[in-house]
Design a protein around this motif. Sequence first.
Motif, short mmCIF file in Angstrom:
data_model
loop_
_atom_site.label_atom_id
_atom_site.label_comp_id
_atom_site.label_asym_id
_atom_site.label_seq_id
_atom_site.Cartn_x
_atom_site.Cartn_y
_atom_site.Cartn_z
N UNK A 128 0.77 -1.24 0.00
CA UNK A 128 0.00 0.00 0.00
C UNK A 128 0.80 1.28 0.00
N UNK A 129 2.10 1.19 -0.19
CA UNK A 129 2.95 2.38 -0.19
C UNK A 129 3.07 2.98 -1.59
N UNK B 227 9.74 12.02 -0.79
CA UNK B 227 9.39 10.83 -0.02
C UNK B 227 9.58 11.04 1.48
N UNK B 228 8.92 10.22 2.26
CA UNK B 228 9.10 10.21 3.71
C UNK B 228 10.22 9.26 4.10
N UNK C 52 16.30 8.00 6.01
CA UNK C 52 17.18 7.36 5.03
C UNK C 52 17.66 6.02 5.55
N UNK C 53 17.50 4.99 4.72
CA UNK C 53 17.95 3.64 5.07
C UNK C 53 18.91 3.15 4.00
N UNK D 73 11.75 -0.39 9.80
CA UNK D 73 12.02 0.93 9.21
C UNK D 73 10.70 1.56 8.73
N UNK D 74 9.84 0.77 8.11
CA UNK D 74 8.54 1.27 7.66
C UNK D 74 7.69 1.74 8.84
N UNK D 75 7.72 0.99 9.93
CA UNK D 75 6.96 1.38 11.11
C UNK D 75 7.47 2.69 11.69
#
Length: 115
Positions: free
Chosen positions: A19-20, A40-41, A72-73, A108-110
């Motif tokens: 869903x992103x 982007x976030x 940033x990842x 990371x998404x959370x």
Amino acid sequence: ADDNADAADSLCSLLQMAGHDTRTAYDGVHALEVAAGFRPELVFLDIGMPRMDGYEAARRMRALPGMEGVLLAALTGWGAAEDRARSRAAGFDHHLLKPAVPAEVQQVLAEAAAA
């Protein structure tokens, strides 16, 4: 952003299925161009890319207007202590090793969702 198109496209597809809203780039220069228009976030960046590596792309991304707080990842095959220190110095918030561990990506998404 990843110069390995299969890796970049696969991660993009997985994120879209969850869903992103995503965009894909295949080198550091293109990542900056995409980020400037998309805002982007969260950005997953490979480190070893042509034209501009992920370290420089991260530094420049943080300098873009409105992108100072982007999460940033690094998603890379480089995992030595010096690689992790360089990614922190370049402004990365996370340093993940390839292949991506789903639980780490989810973490990371959370964090991005909570920000």
